[in-house]
Every structure is written in C-alpha cells, then in structure tokens.
Design an enzyme around this catalytic site. Structure first.
Site, PDB file in Angstrom:
ATOM      1  N   HIS A  91      41.535  25.357  41.054  1.00 31.03           N
ATOM      2  CA  HIS A  91      41.396  24.780  42.654  1.00 31.03           C
ATOM      3  C   HIS A  91      41.512  23.306  42.655  1.00 31.03           C
ATOM      4  O   HIS A  91      40.594  23.156  42.052  1.00 31.03           O
ATOM      5  CB  HIS A  91      40.665  25.285  43.329  1.00 31.03           C
ATOM      6  CG  HIS A  91      39.941  25.125  44.284  1.00 31.03           C
ATOM      7  ND1 HIS A  91      41.069  24.378  45.392  1.00 31.03           N
ATOM      8  CD2 HIS A  91      38.621  25.628  45.010  1.00 31.03           C
ATOM      9  CE1 HIS A  91      39.722  23.903  46.350  1.00 31.03           C
ATOM     10  NE2 HIS A  91      38.584  24.364  46.111  1.00 31.03           N
TER      11      HIS A  91
ATOM     12  N   TYR B 165      40.090  21.000  52.887  1.00 29.92           N
ATOM     13  CA  TYR B 165      39.078  20.105  53.073  1.00 29.92           C
ATOM     14  C   TYR B 165      38.353  19.041  52.731  1.00 29.92           C
ATOM     15  O   TYR B 165      38.579  18.665  50.776  1.00 29.92           O
ATOM     16  CB  TYR B 165      37.755  21.353  52.576  1.00 29.92           C
ATOM     17  CG  TYR B 165      37.301  22.387  51.568  1.00 29.92           C
ATOM     18  CD1 TYR B 165      36.609  21.230  50.649  1.00 29.92           C
ATOM     19  CD2 TYR B 165      38.362  22.758  50.959  1.00 29.92           C
ATOM     20  CE1 TYR B 165      36.490  21.754  49.442  1.00 29.92           C
ATOM     21  CE2 TYR B 165      38.054  22.487  49.289  1.00 29.92           C
ATOM     22  CZ  TYR B 165      37.032  22.460  48.765  1.00 29.92           C
ATOM     23  OH  TYR B 165      37.041  22.063  47.834  1.00 29.92           O
TER      24      TYR B 165
ATOM     25  N   ASP C 102      29.870  58.705  56.924  1.00 33.17           N
ATOM     26  CA  ASP C 102      29.817  60.199  57.915  1.00 33.17           C
ATOM     27  C   ASP C 102      30.440  61.107  56.858  1.00 33.17           C
ATOM     28  O   ASP C 102      31.827  60.762  56.689  1.00 33.17           O
ATOM     29  CB  ASP C 102      30.014  60.187  59.199  1.00 33.17           C
ATOM     30  CG  ASP C 102      31.127  59.842  59.588  1.00 33.17           C
ATOM     31  OD1 ASP C 102      31.823  58.567  58.661  1.00 33.17           O
ATOM     32  OD2 ASP C 102      31.751  59.516  60.531  1.00 33.17           O
TER      33      ASP C 102
HETATM   34  C1  LIG Z   1      36.631  22.711  42.909  1.00 32.26           C
HETATM   35  C2  LIG Z   1      35.825  23.534  43.154  1.00 32.26           C
HETATM   36  C3  LIG Z   1      35.510  24.049  44.714  1.00 32.26           C
HETATM   37  C4  LIG Z   1      34.519  24.703  44.904  1.00 32.26           C
HETATM   38  N1  LIG Z   1      33.971  24.485  46.395  1.00 32.26           N
HETATM   39  C5  LIG Z   1      33.432  24.839  46.936  1.00 32.26           C
HETATM   40  C6  LIG Z   1      32.145  24.826  48.401  1.00 32.26           C
HETATM   41  O1  LIG Z   1      32.711  23.836  48.725  1.00 32.26           O
HETATM   42  N2  LIG Z   1      31.673  25.616  49.116  1.00 32.26           N
HETATM   43  C7  LIG Z   1      30.916  26.942  47.591  1.00 32.26           C
HETATM   44  O2  LIG Z   1      30.673  27.837  48.700  1.00 32.26           O
HETATM   45  N3  LIG Z   1      31.846  27.184  47.260  1.00 32.26           N
HETATM   46  C8  LIG Z   1      32.808  26.303  46.412  1.00 32.26           C
HETATM   47  N4  LIG Z   1      32.853  26.311  44.919  1.00 32.26           N
HETATM   48  C9  LIG Z   1      32.492  27.877  44.440  1.00 32.26           C
HETATM   49  C10 LIG Z   1      31.316  28.054  44.122  1.00 32.26           C
HETATM   50  O3  LIG Z   1      31.848  26.991  43.161  1.00 32.26           O
HETATM   51  C11 LIG Z   1      31.496  29.082  42.932  1.00 32.26           C
HETATM   52  O4  LIG Z   1      31.790  30.427  43.509  1.00 32.26           O
HETATM   53  C12 LIG Z   1      30.394  29.346  42.794  1.00 32.26           C
HETATM   54  O5  LIG Z   1      29.352  27.808  41.762  1.00 32.26           O
HETATM   55  C13 LIG Z   1      29.559  30.264  41.836  1.00 32.26           C
HETATM   56  O6  LIG Z   1      28.080  30.348  40.939  1.00 32.26           O
HETATM   57  P1  LIG Z   1      28.035  31.662  40.139  1.00 32.26           P
HETATM   58  O7  LIG Z   1      26.661  31.139  40.057  1.00 32.26           O
HETATM   59  O8  LIG Z   1      28.665  32.807  40.277  1.00 32.26           O
HETATM   60  O9  LIG Z   1      29.407  31.326  38.750  1.00 32.26           O
HETATM   61  P2  LIG Z   1      28.687  29.569  37.400  1.00 32.26           P
HETATM   62  O10 LIG Z   1      27.997  28.686  37.932  1.00 32.26           O
HETATM   63  O11 LIG Z   1      30.012  29.530  37.364  1.00 32.26           O
HETATM   64  O12 LIG Z   1      27.607  30.530  36.461  1.00 32.26           O
HETATM   65  C14 LIG Z   1      28.290  31.850  35.993  1.00 32.26           C
HETATM   66  C15 LIG Z   1      26.931  31.260  34.063  1.00 32.26           C
HETATM   67  O13 LIG Z   1      27.562  31.949  33.763  1.00 32.26           O
HETATM   68  C16 LIG Z   1      27.404  31.873  31.939  1.00 32.26           C
HETATM   69  N5  LIG Z   1      27.887  32.350  31.595  1.00 32.26           N
HETATM   70  C17 LIG Z   1      29.362  32.741  31.259  1.00 32.26           C
HETATM   71  N6  LIG Z   1      29.315  34.186  30.061  1.00 32.26           N
HETATM   72  C18 LIG Z   1      27.909  33.354  29.757  1.00 32.26           C
HETATM   73  C19 LIG Z   1      27.324  34.288  28.437  1.00 32.26           C
HETATM   74  N7  LIG Z   1      28.552  35.365  27.671  1.00 32.26           N
HETATM   75  N8  LIG Z   1      26.541  34.271  27.971  1.00 32.26           N
HETATM   76  C20 LIG Z   1      25.659  33.296  28.671  1.00 32.26           C
HETATM   77  N9  LIG Z   1      25.983  33.040  29.374  1.00 32.26           N
HETATM   78  C21 LIG Z   1      27.159  33.071  30.822  1.00 32.26           C
HETATM   79  C22 LIG Z   1      27.950  30.612  32.445  1.00 32.26           C
HETATM   80  O14 LIG Z   1      27.839  29.238  31.376  1.00 32.26           O
HETATM   81  C23 LIG Z   1      27.679  29.649  33.659  1.00 32.26           C
HETATM   82  O15 LIG Z   1      26.677  28.396  34.149  1.00 32.26           O
HETATM   83  C24 LIG Z   1      33.916  25.200  45.025  1.00 32.26           C
HETATM   84  C25 LIG Z   1      34.681  25.921  43.521  1.00 32.26           C
HETATM   85  C26 LIG Z   1      35.643  25.469  42.782  1.00 32.26           C
HETATM   86  C27 LIG Z   1      36.084  25.557  41.678  1.00 32.26           C
END
Ligand SMILES: Cc1cc2nc3c(=O)[nH]c(=O)nc-3n(C[C@H](O)[C@H](O)[C@H](O)COP(=O)(O)OP(=O)(O)OC[C@H]3O[C@@H](n4cnc5c(N)ncnc54)[C@H](O)[C@@H]3O)c2cc1C
Length: 821
Positions: free
Chosen positions: A225, A259, A550
């Site tokens: 995105h 946005y 239910d």
């Molecule tokens: C361009 C963009 C704009 C966005 N704008 C918004 C916004 O304005 N508002 C909003 O609410 N959301 C927004 N989002 C969405 C939001 O950023 C994400 O949904 C959110 O940050 C996800 O958080 P998370 O903790 O689930 O995942 P992440 O932040 O991706 O964390 C997951 C972590 O798991 C770790 N991991 C994965 N696999 C392993 C493994 N095997 N071993 C150890 N560690 C591992 C990764 O390294 C990572 O750090 C945006 C996303 C994008 C891409």
C-alpha cells in the site's frame, strides 16, 4: 516464585508490545517478546506506520478497540514526546453519496460513543486550510481522533512491560513451535529454545508463516500500500516543529481512496487507489539493520501507481500544485477475507494463539481482549467478527483469501451498504435447489460464501395482487438497495397461504455418542433431557453469562442430536469442549444436507398429501421432530418456524434436495405456494420477535437483557454460565433489547442507528425491517430498561430523526395461535 504462565509473544510490533503491556498489567509477568528484527525499530509494519487513528467503524467492537487505543496511547508519556496527538479527524465528501454516508457514519459514531459532527465545506477549510472548499460538499469532523506515534508507543509499552518483568529480545527469529501432547512447550529460535506455556503470534503479515509452523491456516494476504511525502510546503512552514509534527486534523478523501497527515512541513499521502499488489514473503528485502527508509516491510515506490492519486490530491488541495512527491514507499500490511482482525487459539495445538491483521488503530483494544481471553478466559468486548474461527473452510483457502483480500483492498473506502454482497468470488456454495431458484429469478446475496435468495423475480406479477393493507410504502434510495417490493408478496403469501424458504445455509451439526446428552446439557441453558423427537431452543453462554450463541437442538435418537447453529464459531466451541474419552462425536453436516422451511397456514395442506406419516397437530406437535418420507424421500421434519407460521423445517441429504423442492413446489401450486427469500424472512422473524444472534445479542448481553430468559432452566443443574446468571436478578437488569415501531409508518431503518430517549443517545438499533403484516417499519434496539412500553424515542437515520415508540412484543401472534394448530 510467580506461578503465572510463561508467555512468548512473537513480534515486537504495536500488537506484541501492547499485549506484553496488557498481560503484565494483569500480573502475568513471565512474558518474553521475541522479534527477528532489531529493537525497537524491527522493520515490521509498525516501524513505518503513519498512525492515523479514525475510531468510527461499522462495528461496535472495532470502534471500541480504537477508542481504547486512543485512551491508552493518550496516557503514555515516555519522555521522548507524544504517543497520541489528538489533532482530530476529518473525512471529506466530494459526492452526494459520500456526504450522505458521512451523515450515516456520524450516526454510527453516536451509536458507539464517538463524538463527531458533519460540517460545511467552509468549516472543513477552516479546520484544514489546504482544502479548497469549492471542491468538497462537506465533512465529518471527529475531534477525538488523531495520530498514533506507533514506534514510540512500542517503546513506551515495552519499557512499562519490562518494568513489570517482561523481556524483549531483538534479532531472535522464531523458527518453529515446540509441543508435547497437544500443547505448546515453547519456541525454537536461531538463538536456541525458549520454553513457554503459551505462545502468541503477533507477527503481523508474517502470520501465515508462524501458522504453518503448527499447521494452522491464517487467512490473510500481505499486500503493498503506497505512502508518500511531499517536499516542504510553504503553506505548512513554521506551523509545526519536530516535536509537535502535526496540528491539522488527519484527513481522508475516501471518494479517491486517499488519506493525509502532516509531517512537520510536509504532507504525507496514503493511497488505496492503486491496483492490489499482493506480496510473497520470499520477495521481501532481508535487512538485518532496518532504517527509517529501508525495512523488510517496505518495497520500492512505484511512481506510475501513484500518479492518479497525486492528481486527485492537487485537485482537493490546489496549493499542492507546485509541490512534488519527495519520498515514497510501498508498505506492506495484512488483509483478511472480510477486513477484520484474526484472533484466536489454534484448534489443534493448545496454547498457540494468534493476534494478526490488526491496524495500529485497533492494536490496544485487540491486545486488551487477547489478554483478557488468556487471563480471564473471556473478553469484555465481544469478538465474533474477529475470531479466526469465524470462517468456514472454503473461506480460508489461499485462492479465496487472495481474491477476497484483494477485493477488500479495492473497496476499503467504498460507501458500503450493510446488505452489499461480495462482488467475487460467487457461486462457491449453493444449495441443491439452486438451479430451480435461478429458474425462478432468485436475486442472490451472499454470506460465508453461500448464495442466498433474497427474493424471487418470479413473484413480481403478484405485486399487483397485493391487498391494499399489504402494499409497502416506497423506500428511500438507501433502504431500497438490495431490496424489492416483491418481499411484500413473499411475506403476504407466507402469512396467508404457504411459502418455501431455503434454510440450507444455516450451520447444522451432528452430536452423537453416549456422552452427547450430558455434553450438550452442560454447554447450554435449556433442559435437553427430553424424549426422542424433542426439539429445544437453547443458549450457549460464556462463563460470565454472555450469550455465545442460540441453538436449536433436536433429539433424533437417544444418543443422536442435530444442532441448528449460527456458524463455525459454534462448531469450534463445541470441538474444544469435547470430552477426551471419545464418548461424543461432533460432525458438521451442513454441506451434505439441505433444508426447506415450508411455512404458512396452508403448509399442512401442501405437505400432508405427499406423506404417509401423520403431520397433524397431534401427529407432530410444535417443537417436535420425526423421520418421515415425503414422496418417498427420507426427511427429518422439525415442527419449528422462525417466521412464526404453521409448518416444518424439512431436512434431507443433499442428493435428494432438488427432488424434494420439486415435489413440494409442484404440490404447492394449488395452494398458492411461492418460493420466498431472506428479505421476507427477516421481516417475518423480526415481527415475531425472534432474535438473530450476532446482530441482536452477543456475549456482551445476558439472556435476561436479551429477552431470552425463557430458554434458561436454572433448575436443570449445572451448565456453563449458570453461576454468573445466579448473581443476576432478571427483574433488575439495566438495559433491554426493545421492540420499536416507527411512528410515521414508512421510514425503514437498517440497523446500527443511534436511538435517542429524552434527547440523549441511549442505545442503538440491532435489527430492523418493514413489518408487512402490520404495515409499519419496526426495529429492535438496545435501550435502558426504563424505556418501557409506550416510551417515545427517536432513531437517527442519516441526517434526520425518525420518531418511534417502544412496543410490546412480539408484534405478531403473541399467543402463538398461528403456529400451534
Ligand atoms: C503504508 C502503510 C500505512 C499504514 N497506515 C496506517 C494508519 O495510518 N493507521 C493504522 O492504524 N494502521 C496503518 N497501517 C497498518 C499498520 O501499520 C499495521 O497494521 C500494524 O502496524 C501491524 O502491527 P503488528 O504488530 O501486527 O505487525 P508488525 O509491526 O509488522 O510486527 C510484527 C513483527 O513480527 C516480527 N516477526 C515476524 N516473524 C517473526 C519470526 N519468525 N520471529 C520473530 N519475529 C517475527 C516482525 O519482525 C515484526 O516486527 C499502515 C500500514 C502500511 C503498510
């Protein structure tokens, strides 16, 4: 020594950090958070999230998640600066449809407790001076929305959790999940094994990879995105410093999937207007040392995809015409088949949980619910729209996930009607009557990949025959969408002759074995120890007495029960509760069977001549079932009716379905039978007062509040939720599900609208319909218990108020004369 379980959280993004905080705040201090990336900037989606937080969503649950995020992040003060900057939110309309939808959204906000108002173009421009007022028709302003500084919040939450004993370890990659005897025992990492009693995967879009380690399907698609920043804008010069970053409200231009937010003197622009860009995890850049501009969750910016968005941006904010896009990236985030989060425990490996496909916006709320599930066994906010087990098998296949998630990306900001079906994929699940339904001009909507007729064009010629008192008033354009006046014919025919309803898509479970009765009896509220042939309406509660579902339980044999359920969550719940001794077998028999509801005063005239079995009132009483044959077809007939008429649900195996339809339809001609769809069905069930779980009640409500106390038998012995109910006085509950009739006789509302009592927003509509039998619109709504019969209320529908009155229920046939004959 602490006795709380050892928890490993995989992922130190905003979800993992929030979860560590929520768990440790509840005294679970043995928490280890592992991330493959370095801390605190791990390179996941959180590391670059622009952090716009718009709280209002279509669902109460999602809105409450967001509201909690705002509340929590506002209280975090890590010293480095703000974690939440309450600049407010503004969504502008450039089309009349959007403006109308913003009014609807303002209603949703009121229903769920978020302040906001629809304002004029000039007021929008005053709040956000880059806007050209001539280019917009108005906006929805929400002063409590704003910006989350997600990476800083992660740091603050991690510190707080560490202060309570949690450990955060960066650059530790989880490679596998260890297990013994069906329970997790820890995780295997590139730095050795970490023991755990519970593992929660908060791995964001890497979630499916973690799921694979335990054979769990995680139905999400990583997609790119675009996010870009302009060069410094003279219009923003001197307004902010590096500390404040932003003062203008966050801005959405949803008609163009865009946005915006300020970054000191630059404008950040996010767009969903480009083609869906699914991402394979194997194609991600592997960066051991992510920086703010290079992370595994960032792909190179594709200018050509952004070009139309830039054009629309300069149209909305002409001051940007002389600006340029300075930087940009294609960031990766998760999309699920229905756009919701994925929360839950593996069905096969106890102790392995996931919390994925979660936005920053909902992160604190989701984490609180997961912590409550782990620590207390129950989330205070109901989760049926977030539970990973809400999907049926077909909805979790990669093909389905890819198609629906990509579609969700395209539609993310569309004006969505509550009845709007999926555009694709369609025709995945059809009943055996499908060919006949198509011949009858069925107009299908879709639910859980099932095609469900809403009305039949074949009944159109009957519209002219509708008696005066059955002729529905014209609807406004919104209420008329996905609806047809033909529904009035189908309701009329059901109440006066007979109609055939396809009930196949409702979940059916078979529970059998020597332990089946005690199993179902323990899980549900009503007395099930009745004779073979009994059918019982009963409730599944959670430990706190909230309505989990239910069910209609039919005792087909001593040790064989057929359960009419609400969906896969019921199957999942029962599967988890199965005794280990093998005394109960549970099967989902939905796909192999089918069901026709034959209902109406002439139902017996239609069906009896086709069967040698006795279908008289004495031969098969109300809420009884028996195995019969209809034209030689083996059928399980249940004398129940969700529409409140004489008749039966007729079940047979899928192979006989079409034949059953054909013989019933042919025999019905002389009785005026019609095929009837869900539009009529919803109206008929609502005017009869029959609740729909998920819409009218959830785990947030107890049976007494929901008007379902009749399905609870406290005397029968113990059952899940009984202890909680004992503490509740049914007479003194403070809120109730109430029936409303609309005073003007014509304004049809659709659901989720706020309801005002004494001028104060006091509740919200759960289900609504036009009651064809009474000739007035009706609704059910949660209201304070003081809103007794006769209370005048007002329902906010878009930008107007609709007067309504609390009515005695059920509105139709309260004495059950129509059914019991
Ligand atoms: C361009 C963009 C704009 C966005 N704008 C918004 C916004 O304005 N508002 C909003 O609410 N959301 C927004 N989002 C969405 C939001 O950023 C994400 O949904 C959110 O940050 C996800 O958080 P998370 O903790 O689930 O995942 P992440 O932040 O991706 O964390 C997951 C972590 O798991 C770790 N991991 C994965 N696999 C392993 C493994 N095997 N071993 C150890 N560690 C591992 C990764 O390294 C990572 O750090 C945006 C996303 C994008 C891409």
């Amino acid at each position: 020594m602490s006795t709380t379980p050892r928890v490993v959280i995989v992922g130190a993004g905003i979800v993992g950090a929030n979860l560590a905080d929520e768990l440790t705040s509840r005294g679970w201090t043995q928490v280890t958070v592992l991330d493959q990336g370095p801390l605190p900037l791990t390179g996941g989606s959180t590391s670059h999230a622009p952090g716009l937080v718009y709280q209002t969503g279509a669902s109460k649950t999602m809105t409450e998640f967001a509201t909690y995020t705002v509340e929590k992040f506002s209280s975090l003060h890590p010293g480095e600066g703000w974690c939440f900057n309450q600049v407010g939110g503004l969504e502008v309309a450039t089309t009349p449809e959007r403006l109308a939808d913003l009014h609807r959204k303002q209603g949703l906000a009121t229903s769920w407790g978020v302040p906001g108002e629809v304002i004029s173009p000039e007021e929008c421009a005053k709040l956000h001076p880059l806007l050209e007022p001539d280019r917009i028709l108005g906006g929805f302003h929400t002063p409590t929305d704003g910006l989350a500084k997600a990476p800083r919040a992660v740091l603050a939450l991690a510190r707080r959790a560490e202060g309570r004993g949690a450990r955060f370890r960066g650059q530790v990659r989880v490679l596998g999940i260890t297990q013994r005897g069906g329970r997790v025992t820890g995780v295997e990492t590139d730095h050795g094994e970490v023991p755990a009693d519970i593992v929660v995967s908060c791995a964001g879009f890497w979630g499916p990879q973690l799921g694979e380690m335990v054979g769990m399907t995680v139905p999400l698609l990583p997609m790119a995105h675009q996010y870009a920043k302009t060069d410094p804008l003279p219009e923003l010069a001197g307004r902010n410093d590096e500390h404040t970053e932003a003062k203008l409200p966050i801005l959405r231009h949803q008609d163009r999937d865009l946005y915006y937010r300020e970054h000191v003197d630059r404008l950040g622009i996010g767009t969903y207007a480009h083609r869906p860009m699914p991402v394979r995890l194997s194609d991600l850049p592997a960066l051991d040392e992510p920086s703010e501009s290079a992370m595994p969750s960032m792909l190179p910016f594709t200018d050509e995809d952004f070009a139309p968005s830039w054009e629309h941006t300069t149209r909305l904010m002409p001051a940007l015409e002389s600006a340029t896009v300075e930087t940009g990236f294609n960031g990766i985030m998760s999309f699920a088949p229905d756009g919701g989060p994925l929360i839950g425990e593996s069905p096969d490996l106890a102790g392995f949980w996931i919390a994925e496909a979660v936005w920053v916006t909902h992160s604190a709320g989701v984490a609180r619910s997961v912590a409550q599930l782990l620590v207390d066994g129950r989330s205070e906010i109901e989760l049926h729209g977030c539970d990973v087990h809400r999907f049926d098998e077909i909805e979790t296949t990669p093909e389905y996930v890819e198609e629906t998630a990509a579609r969700n990306f395209v539609e993310v900001y569309d004006v969505k009607h509550p009845l709007q079906p999926k555009f694709s994929p369609r025709d995945l699940r059809v009943s055996p009557f499908h060919a006949r339904q198509k011949e009858l001009g069925a107009v299908f909507l879709e639910a859980h990949a099932w095609e469900r007729p809403h009305w039949y064009e074949a009944n159109a010629p009957l519209v002219k025959d509708l008696p005066m008192e059955w002729q529905p008033p014209a609807r406004d354009a919104w209420a008329a969408m996905y609806h047809s006046p033909i529904a009035a014919v189908e309701a009329w025919k059901t109440r006066t002759d007979v109609a055939m309803f396809d009930m196949t898509s409702l979940k059916r479970l078979e529970v059998s074995g020597p332990g089946a009765l005690p199993f179902l009896d323990r899980l549900t509220t009503n007395k099930l120890d009745k004779s073979v042939g009994s059918v019982t309406y009963t409730l599944m509660l959670d430990e706190a007495g909230g309505v989990r579902s239910d069910l209609t339980v039919a005792r087909l044999e001593e040790q064989l029960f057929q359960v009419g359920a609400n969906g896969n969550l019921d199957f999942d719940r029962m599967r988890r509760e199965l005794p280990e001794d093998g005394s109960v077998q549970l099967r989902d028999i939905t796909g192999g069977t089918c069901c026709i509801g034959v209902w109406g005063p002439r139902a017996r005239d239609l069906v009896q001549p086709l069967s040698r079995d006795d279908l008289s009132h004495e031969g098969l009483k109300f809420f009884r079932c028996k195995q019969i044959r209809i034209a030689g077809i083996p059928v399980t007939a249940m004398r129940v009716s969700y529409v409140g008429e004489l008749g039966w649900e007729l079940y047979t195996s899928a192979q006989y379905g079409q034949r059953l339809w054909d013989v019933l339809y042919a025999a019905g001609r002389e009785h005026g039978v019609v095929a009837a769809g869900r539009a009529a069905f919803n109206s008929l069930r609502l005017e009869k007062g029959y609740r729909a779980w998920g819409a009218d009640m959830t785990t947030e409500h107890n049976p007494f509040e929901a008007g379902l106390g009749f399905a609870v038998r406290m005397q029968k012995g113990d059952f899940v939720g009984r202890a909680a109910l004992e503490a509740i006085n049914p007479e003194s509950v403070t809120r109730k599900l109430r029936c409303l009739t609309v005073d003007d006789g014509r304004s049809v509302v659709l659901g989720s609208e706020p309801v005002f009592a004494n001028g104060v927003a006091s509740g919200y509509v759960t289900s609504a319909a036009f009651s064809h039998t009474l000739g007035i619109p009706i609704a059910y709504a949660w209201l304070p218990a003081e809103a007794v019969e006769g209370t005048q209320v007002r329902i906010q529908y878009f930008d107007r108020m609709v007067a309504a009155t609390v009515a005695a229920e059920p509105l139709v046939d309260p004495d059950m004369h129509r059914i019991r004959r």
